[in-house]
Design an enzyme around this catalytic site. Structure first.
Site, PDB file in Angstrom:
ATOM      1  N   ASP A  88     -10.984   2.762   4.224  1.00 21.73           N
ATOM      2  CA  ASP A  88     -11.198   1.253   3.908  1.00 21.73           C
ATOM      3  C   ASP A  88     -12.899   1.100   3.819  1.00 21.73           C
ATOM      4  O   ASP A  88     -13.192   0.111   3.661  1.00 21.73           O
ATOM      5  CB  ASP A  88     -10.921   0.780   5.496  1.00 21.73           C
ATOM      6  CG  ASP A  88      -9.508  -0.153   5.176  1.00 21.73           C
ATOM      7  OD1 ASP A  88      -9.252  -0.571   3.977  1.00 21.73           O
ATOM      8  OD2 ASP A  88      -8.676   0.044   6.235  1.00 21.73           O
ATOM      9  N   LYS A 105       0.788  -1.097   0.011  1.00 19.45           N
ATOM     10  CA  LYS A 105      -0.039   0.012  -0.017  1.00 19.45           C
ATOM     11  C   LYS A 105       0.844   1.228  -0.207  1.00 19.45           C
ATOM     12  O   LYS A 105       0.567   2.353  -0.748  1.00 19.45           O
ATOM     13  CB  LYS A 105      -0.933   0.045   1.166  1.00 19.45           C
ATOM     14  CG  LYS A 105      -2.173  -1.099   1.272  1.00 19.45           C
ATOM     15  CD  LYS A 105      -2.673  -1.313   2.499  1.00 19.45           C
ATOM     16  CE  LYS A 105      -3.791  -2.407   2.300  1.00 19.45           C
ATOM     17  NZ  LYS A 105      -4.475  -2.702   3.560  1.00 19.45           N
ATOM     18  N   GLN A 155      -4.539  -1.652   9.676  1.00 20.14           N
ATOM     19  CA  GLN A 155      -4.535  -2.979   9.084  1.00 20.14           C
ATOM     20  C   GLN A 155      -5.069  -3.861   9.935  1.00 20.14           C
ATOM     21  O   GLN A 155      -4.697  -4.299  11.089  1.00 20.14           O
ATOM     22  CB  GLN A 155      -3.018  -3.314   8.639  1.00 20.14           C
ATOM     23  CG  GLN A 155      -2.883  -4.590   7.849  1.00 20.14           C
ATOM     24  CD  GLN A 155      -3.522  -4.436   6.631  1.00 20.14           C
ATOM     25  OE1 GLN A 155      -3.675  -3.423   6.003  1.00 20.14           O
ATOM     26  NE2 GLN A 155      -3.766  -5.598   5.868  1.00 20.14           N
TER      27      GLN A 155
HETATM   28  N1  GUN Z   1      -7.048  -7.070   6.078  1.00 16.40           N
HETATM   29  C1  GUN Z   1      -7.219  -7.640   5.031  1.00 16.40           C
HETATM   30  N2  GUN Z   1      -7.705  -6.827   4.187  1.00 16.40           N
HETATM   31  C2  GUN Z   1      -7.741  -5.543   4.872  1.00 16.40           C
HETATM   32  C3  GUN Z   1      -8.265  -4.369   4.105  1.00 16.40           C
HETATM   33  O1  GUN Z   1      -8.963  -4.259   3.130  1.00 16.40           O
HETATM   34  N3  GUN Z   1      -7.959  -3.184   4.995  1.00 16.40           N
HETATM   35  C4  GUN Z   1      -7.215  -3.322   6.012  1.00 16.40           C
HETATM   36  N4  GUN Z   1      -7.258  -2.307   6.925  1.00 16.40           N
HETATM   37  N5  GUN Z   1      -7.173  -4.432   6.674  1.00 16.40           N
HETATM   38  C5  GUN Z   1      -7.433  -5.595   5.933  1.00 16.40           C
END
Ligand code: GUN
Length: 290
Positions: free
Chosen positions: A119, A52, A96
């Site tokens: 998100d 990311k 996350q």
């Molecule tokens: N863990 C797995 N997928 C995601 C996501 O799209 N965002 C976040 N913050 N954590 C995740």
């Protein structure tokens, strides 16, 4: 059968985001800024967050990574989120997941300012999504929608089956596919671990989104001739032939299913790459860009 190539679609989306970022900077002097919070050192989470951050750089965004030890207290985490909420130079905040067991995930998500909730996990974002209002859409289902759009896949009136009811993927996916949008306007069946006759339900579907996290779950007998199959699975399985020691496996038995489909996403190289593009899209939106 045509492969839905995440690499191609994500690259096209990123090029467009890069161009819009330059315009946004030139027009109003704002550089989109994503802040990511990572707790502990879970291998998959480390990889996702690193990707990311790298992708933010590639499209000209600012990014900040805030790390905490696995034993961080919930109050310290809340404090960090509040600081980011108040920091006008930060446009997007993500924490996350998964979080360590001693931390209340719902409480943490609730602390994020909905205007920075890139998100799309905050209850306000989810509520808006359900009502068909403009909001941040969770990255994985948004990535799937971007893919369907790129390949001009007909969805109107189709029977779509989503397997998996997670807040991150399955449930928002079912809402998006049933919305009065294009892509959208599907008749959606949301299946889960308690669903009966899953094989039969899948075998009647025009579109299947597999998001349950069980490698090779969707077998050839569960797929109708000419179906569109979207594989959201990204399970790590031990593979001593790989340098990393593991391989990424999807939820679809690709080898046997692919020939029967009109369109199918591979794993890796499918939806996974789209989720990052979708997150970038949300961050650009959070920064106020068109
Ligand atoms: N863990 C797995 N997928 C995601 C996501 O799209 N965002 C976040 N913050 N954590 C995740």
């Amino acid at each position: 059968m045509q492969i839905l190539d995440g690499k191609t679609v994500a690259a096209a989306a990123k090029e467009q985001i890069k161009a819009r970022t330059i315009l946004h900077k030139n027009n109003i002097g704002i550089t989109p800024h994503l802040a990511a919070i990572l707790i502990g050192n879970n291998g998959a989470s480390e990889t996702y967050v690193a990707s990311k951050i790298k992708n933010c750089e590639e499209v000209g965004f600012k990014s900040t990574l805030i790390r905490f030890e696995l034993n961080v207290s919930e109050s310290n985490l809340v404090e960090a989120i509040k600081k980011l909420n108040e920091d006008a130079s930060v446009h997007g905040i993500l924490v996350q997941l998964p979080l360590p067991k001693h931390i209340d995930e719902a409480n943490i998500i609730n602390c994020i300012n909905p205007a920075k909730d890139v998100d799309g996990f905050h209850p306000i974002s989810v509520g808006k999504l359900v009502q068909g209002l403009d909001t941040f859409v969770p990255a994985t289902p948004l990535g799937v929608m971007m893919m369907l759009k790129y390949y001009n896949i007909e969805t109107v009136g189709k029977n779509a089956v989503v397997i998996g009811r997670s807040n991150i993927v399955g449930r928002p996916m079912s809402i998006l596919l049933s919305a009065n949008t294009n892509p959208g306007n599907c008749t959606v069946t949301l299946c889960h671990s308690r669903t009966q006759n899953l094989e039969k339900i899948c075998a009647e579907a025009d579109i299947i989104v597999a998001a349950l996290g069980i490698p090779n779950f969707l077998k050839v007998n569960m797929v109708k001739e000419g179906a569109v199959v979207i594989d959201v699975g990204i399970t790590r399985v031990v593979d001593e032939k790989k340098k990393s020691g593991f391989a990424i496996k999807g939820d679809v038995d690709f080898e046997n299913v692919a020939a029967k489909c009109s369109f199918i996403t591979p794993v890796p190289g499918g939806v996974g790459l789209m989720t990052i593009a979708a997150l970038l899209e949300n961050t650009l939106k959070a920064a106020g860009a068109e």
